[in-house]
Design a protein around this motif. Structure first.
Motif, PDB file in Angstrom:
ATOM      1  N   TYR A  92       0.749  -1.109  -0.114  1.00 20.75           N
ATOM      2  CA  TYR A  92      -0.151  -0.092   0.112  1.00 20.75           C
ATOM      3  C   TYR A  92       0.737   1.223  -0.116  1.00 20.75           C
ATOM      4  CZ  TYR A  92      -4.479  -2.403   1.373  1.00 20.75           C
ATOM      5  OH  TYR A  92      -5.560  -3.244   1.438  1.00 20.75           O
ATOM      6  N   LEU A  93       1.916   1.217   0.911  1.00 19.10           N
ATOM      7  CA  LEU A  93       2.860   2.453   1.083  1.00 19.10           C
ATOM      8  C   LEU A  93       3.398   2.744  -0.244  1.00 19.10           C
ATOM      9  CD1 LEU A  93       4.049   1.698   4.568  1.00 19.10           C
ATOM     10  CD2 LEU A  93       2.090   3.351   3.888  1.00 19.10           C
ATOM     11  N   TYR A  94       3.885   1.689  -0.872  1.00 15.47           N
ATOM     12  CA  TYR A  94       4.651   1.978  -2.224  1.00 15.47           C
ATOM     13  C   TYR A  94       3.740   2.613  -3.189  1.00 15.47           C
ATOM     14  CZ  TYR A  94       8.593  -0.943  -0.058  1.00 15.47           C
ATOM     15  OH  TYR A  94       9.488  -1.277   0.391  1.00 15.47           O
ATOM     16  N   ILE A  95       2.488   1.963  -3.203  1.00 20.02           N
ATOM     17  CA  ILE A  95       1.730   2.396  -4.313  1.00 20.02           C
ATOM     18  C   ILE A  95       1.105   3.929  -4.247  1.00 20.02           C
ATOM     19  CG2 ILE A  95      -0.831   2.146  -5.218  1.00 20.02           C
ATOM     20  CD1 ILE A  95      -0.493  -0.925  -4.711  1.00 20.02           C
ATOM     21  N   LEU A  96       0.716   4.173  -2.870  1.00 20.95           N
ATOM     22  CA  LEU A  96       0.425   5.661  -2.345  1.00 20.95           C
ATOM     23  C   LEU A  96       1.717   6.599  -2.835  1.00 20.95           C
ATOM     24  CD1 LEU A  96      -1.187   4.744   1.138  1.00 20.95           C
ATOM     25  CD2 LEU A  96      -2.363   5.916  -0.698  1.00 20.95           C
ATOM     26  N   GLU A  97       2.923   6.276  -2.747  1.00 21.55           N
ATOM     27  CA  GLU A  97       4.121   6.827  -3.115  1.00 21.55           C
ATOM     28  C   GLU A  97       3.959   7.484  -4.515  1.00 21.55           C
ATOM     29  OE1 GLU A  97       6.659   8.609  -1.401  1.00 21.55           O
ATOM     30  OE2 GLU A  97       5.317   8.328   0.379  1.00 21.55           O
ATOM     31  N   GLN A  98       3.325   6.811  -5.095  1.00 24.97           N
ATOM     32  CA  GLN A  98       2.969   7.170  -6.615  1.00 24.97           C
ATOM     33  C   GLN A  98       2.353   8.428  -6.932  1.00 24.97           C
ATOM     34  OE1 GLN A  98       5.171   5.372  -8.570  1.00 24.97           O
ATOM     35  NE2 GLN A  98       5.696   4.211  -6.663  1.00 24.97           N
ATOM     36  N   PHE A  99       1.407   8.643  -5.856  1.00 26.99           N
ATOM     37  CA  PHE A  99       0.447   9.756  -6.190  1.00 26.99           C
ATOM     38  C   PHE A  99       1.187  11.010  -5.372  1.00 26.99           C
ATOM     39  CE2 PHE A  99      -2.235   5.905  -6.285  1.00 26.99           C
ATOM     40  CZ  PHE A  99      -3.129   6.472  -7.150  1.00 26.99           C
ATOM     41  N   GLN A 100       1.561  11.760  -6.430  1.00 26.59           N
ATOM     42  CA  GLN A 100       2.535  12.994  -6.123  1.00 26.59           C
ATOM     43  C   GLN A 100       1.497  14.076  -6.169  1.00 26.59           C
ATOM     44  OE1 GLN A 100       5.688  12.834  -5.155  1.00 26.59           O
ATOM     45  NE2 GLN A 100       5.465  10.823  -5.342  1.00 26.59           N
ATOM     46  N   ASN A 101       0.481  14.242  -6.799  1.00 26.34           N
ATOM     47  CA  ASN A 101      -0.463  15.345  -6.683  1.00 26.34           C
ATOM     48  C   ASN A 101      -1.741  15.106  -5.930  1.00 26.34           C
ATOM     49  OD1 ASN A 101       1.237  16.886  -8.413  1.00 26.34           O
ATOM     50  ND2 ASN A 101       0.573  15.714 -10.017  1.00 26.34           N
ATOM     51  N   THR A 102      -2.401  16.026  -5.283  1.00 27.25           N
ATOM     52  CA  THR A 102      -3.608  15.673  -4.486  1.00 27.25           C
ATOM     53  C   THR A 102      -4.732  15.666  -5.803  1.00 27.25           C
ATOM     54  OG1 THR A 102      -2.732  16.914  -2.618  1.00 27.25           O
ATOM     55  CG2 THR A 102      -5.117  16.574  -2.997  1.00 27.25           C
ATOM     56  N   PRO A 103      -5.495  14.607  -5.586  1.00 24.30           N
ATOM     57  CA  PRO A 103      -6.485  14.641  -6.881  1.00 24.30           C
ATOM     58  C   PRO A 103      -7.743  15.329  -6.492  1.00 24.30           C
ATOM     59  CG  PRO A 103      -6.364  12.635  -5.540  1.00 24.30           C
ATOM     60  CD  PRO A 103      -5.435  13.361  -4.812  1.00 24.30           C
ATOM     61  N   LYS A 104      -8.413  15.676  -7.522  1.00 20.93           N
ATOM     62  CA  LYS A 104      -9.769  16.293  -7.589  1.00 20.93           C
ATOM     63  C   LYS A 104     -10.895  15.242  -7.326  1.00 20.93           C
ATOM     64  CE  LYS A 104      -8.422  20.716  -9.568  1.00 20.93           C
ATOM     65  NZ  LYS A 104      -8.350  21.554 -10.851  1.00 20.93           N
ATOM     66  N   LEU A 105     -10.613  14.009  -7.950  1.00 22.61           N
ATOM     67  CA  LEU A 105     -11.408  13.143  -8.089  1.00 22.61           C
ATOM     68  C   LEU A 105     -11.486  12.207  -6.820  1.00 22.61           C
ATOM     69  CD1 LEU A 105     -11.152  11.711 -11.725  1.00 22.61           C
ATOM     70  CD2 LEU A 105     -12.982  12.925 -10.692  1.00 22.61           C
ATOM     71  N   LYS A 106     -12.367  11.572  -6.168  1.00 20.14           N
ATOM     72  CA  LYS A 106     -12.186  10.592  -5.062  1.00 20.14           C
ATOM     73  C   LYS A 106     -11.854   9.277  -5.551  1.00 20.14           C
ATOM     74  CE  LYS A 106     -16.281  12.548  -2.682  1.00 20.14           C
ATOM     75  NZ  LYS A 106     -17.715  12.169  -2.024  1.00 20.14           N
ATOM     76  N   ILE A 107     -10.817   8.611  -4.953  1.00 12.81           N
ATOM     77  CA  ILE A 107      -9.869   7.657  -5.277  1.00 12.81           C
ATOM     78  C   ILE A 107      -9.919   6.679  -4.045  1.00 12.81           C
ATOM     79  CG2 ILE A 107      -7.767   6.786  -6.159  1.00 12.81           C
ATOM     80  CD1 ILE A 107      -7.341   9.304  -7.268  1.00 12.81           C
ATOM     81  N   ASN A 108     -10.459   5.411  -4.336  1.00 12.23           N
ATOM     82  CA  ASN A 108     -10.392   4.314  -3.496  1.00 12.23           C
ATOM     83  C   ASN A 108      -9.244   3.166  -3.720  1.00 12.23           C
ATOM     84  OD1 ASN A 108     -12.559   5.696  -2.201  1.00 12.23           O
ATOM     85  ND2 ASN A 108     -13.707   4.194  -1.924  1.00 12.23           N
ATOM     86  N   ILE A 109      -8.371   2.715  -2.961  1.00 14.73           N
ATOM     87  CA  ILE A 109      -7.481   1.748  -3.002  1.00 14.73           C
ATOM     88  C   ILE A 109      -7.797   0.826  -2.044  1.00 14.73           C
ATOM     89  CG2 ILE A 109      -4.839   1.213  -3.403  1.00 14.73           C
ATOM     90  CD1 ILE A 109      -4.540   4.098  -4.020  1.00 14.73           C
ATOM     91  N   VAL A 110      -8.543  -0.388  -2.555  1.00 14.32           N
ATOM     92  CA  VAL A 110      -9.013  -1.164  -1.421  1.00 14.32           C
ATOM     93  C   VAL A 110      -9.041  -2.750  -1.648  1.00 14.32           C
ATOM     94  CG1 VAL A 110     -10.744   0.440  -0.450  1.00 14.32           C
ATOM     95  CG2 VAL A 110     -11.267  -0.717  -2.603  1.00 14.32           C
ATOM     96  N   ASP A 111      -8.963  -3.344  -0.696  1.00 16.05           N
ATOM     97  CA  ASP A 111      -8.789  -4.897  -0.674  1.00 16.05           C
ATOM     98  C   ASP A 111     -10.444  -5.413  -0.450  1.00 16.05           C
ATOM     99  OD1 ASP A 111      -8.570  -7.640  -0.107  1.00 16.05           O
ATOM    100  OD2 ASP A 111      -6.816  -7.292   0.822  1.00 16.05           O
TER     101      ASP A 111
END
Length: 479
Positions: A92-111
């Motif tokens: 999870y932490l590695y994937i979250l690091e890829q997001f460098q900008n704060t999105p305007k869309l709601k994003i869920n990254i879930v199991d």
């Protein structure tokens, strides 16, 4: 009217003790004694004071600022509850690091195997598949009425790139997922994979997420919940210091206005319990209280919840595994609890008359909020009628609990034609396709051409790796 508060973006609901102390220091400068947690795993400052962000590491969003959203993730459940075999906390932490900008869309990254963080409440819902490092994507863009499935699986390290590409094409106002797919595939070079089977989800009851609990590793995790969602800043600062002493690097927030600390060493357990006791912290609320999702700083909702919980307690009613929400009937957004009490908009009456508060009750099909299918139980009832009606639904839930149902399958896409990027030998035209690898040289499927060893050569003419050129062709996806 819904109150708007300043929010601190906490990407994925994961914050380090040091970062949290910076946030708490900022809150104290605003003369706040408490902070609150939001439903998208962010932190809220419950103040109307003008806020100036003096910290470059603090992403603070004021009500009058540009609309941005916090990324939600189920990192909070990793190593604690049922999970997809390859999806670890570190992943999870590695994937979250890829997001460098704060999105305007709601994003869920879930199991899909956990039940604490909702699957489908975002505009972009990345849901882990059984294939390692590949994700389903279910989309419901702001102007869409229904959720639609993206036609391919997405590689872990492409999630941020996909999210950015979708935000860029919003101005095109895509009407369906097929149009989004066509626009994205033309603009980006991604490591997509064929959807071999639809997403399947077994229903699991909502887990108990409070108190000091043992992990499989022998360490402990601590879940904390405060009834009014007003967390004392001095207590939280002490907790951050204790995290540092115990070498705990992350604190995780839940959408249910609580937080979890994972990895407490067994030798430090007594120190943590002493700290909680001296702080007067109750760590064993009833499940009747923990399983509620309420709007932030809403006295009506808090009072209604307390009225209903008291009624359940008096009747010795169990609601284990169920989740409840309170919302306005005229709100926008998605529900993610088993049962929702909707407050109707008050009638407009002459001043001398008091408008009667009335409510609707809806429940998710099979009491699983991830079905996204809510059924009306009753409409326009008084508050005094709610306890009996909710108990009725609770009995319905337990009556059917344990009945063996096939795993819910979320439909796969129709047959699609997509653009596939491969590498072709310039001498003999042999193709290397990462989806199949190269069995003649023990290269497993899924290995990108860029990751092949420098000594890799053409399996037919033995031409060197640098003799390959990238080409694209159209291929069909299976259902």
């Amino acid at each position: 009217m819904r109150q708007q508060f300043s929010r601190v973006i906490v990407k994925g609901g994961v914050v380090s003790p040091g970062e949290l102390k910076i946030i708490l220091d900022q809150a104290e400068r605003l003369d706040l004694d408490t902070i609150a947690f939001g439903s998208r795993q962010d932190i809220l400052f419950l103040t109307q004071n003008k806020i100036v962000d003096n910290s470059s590491s603090l992403r603070l969003v004021t009500p009058d600022g540009d609309r941005v959203e916090n990324i939600m993730s189920s990192y909070v459940t990793s190593d604690l509850f049922a999970s997809t075999h390859w999806l670890t906390g570190d992943r999870y932490l590695y994937i979250l690091e890829q997001f460098q900008n704060t999105p305007k869309l709601k994003i869920n990254i879930v199991d899909p195997k956990q039940r604490v963080v909702p699957l489908f409440t975002g505009h972009l819902n990345f849901i882990a598949s059984e294939q390692e490092d590949y994700w389903y994507l279910y989309m419901r863009l702001p102007h869409w009425e229904k959720t639609q499935m993206y036609p391919v699986l997405i590689y872990s390290w492409d999630l941020a790139q996909i999210a950015e590409a979708v935000e860029r094409i919003l101005k095109e106002e895509p009407q369906n997922v097929e149009m989004v797919f066509d626009l994205v595939i033309d603009a980006t070079d991604l490591n997509n994979k064929t959807v071999s089977s639809p997403l399947a989800m077994d229903f699991q009851p909502f887990p108990y997420c409070e108190g000091m609990n043992r992990m499989q590793s022998g360490k402990y995790w601590l879940g904390l919940y405060w009834r009014n969602n007003k967390y004392d800043i001095k207590f939280l600062k002490g907790l951050c210091d204790l995290c540092v002493t115990s070498k705990i690097g992350k604190i995780a927030l839940t959408p249910f206005k609580s937080f979890i600390v994972k990895g407490i060493p067994s030798e430090d357990k007594l120190a943590w319990e002493k700290f909680l006791g001296l702080s007067g912290i109750n760590v064993r609320h009833s499940m009747l209280e923990l399983n509620w999702h309420l709007p932030v700083a809403n006295e009506m909702a808090l009072n209604l919840k307390q009225f209903l919980v008291d009624s359940f307690n008096k009747q010795d009613i169990s609601t284990y595994g169920l989740t409840f929400g309170i919302a306005d009937f005229y709100r926008s957004g998605s529900y993610f609890t088993s049962i929702v009490i909707e407050r109707n908009k008050p009638d407009v009456l002459p001043v001398e008359f008091e408008a009667r508060a009335s409510f609707n009750i809806v429940y998710a099909r099979d009491f699983d909020p991830n079905t996204q299918d809510y059924i009306v139980h009753v409409q326009d009832v008084d508050q005094s009628e709610l306890p009996a009606l909710l108990m009725e639904l609770s009995q319905m839930y337990f009556k059917n609990l344990g009945d063996k149902k096939p795993a819910k399958e979320v439909s796969a896409p129709k047959l699609q034609t997509i653009k596939v990027a491969v590498y072709q030998c310039n001498s003999c035209q042999t193709i290397y396709d990462y989806r199949f690898g190269d069995q003649t040289q023990n290269i497993q499927p899924g290995v990108l051409f860029e990751k092949l060893p420098n000594e890799y050569c053409c399996s037919l003419c033995e031409g060197p790796k640098e003799n390959f050129s990238k080409i694209s062709f159209m291929a069909e996806l299976n259902q």
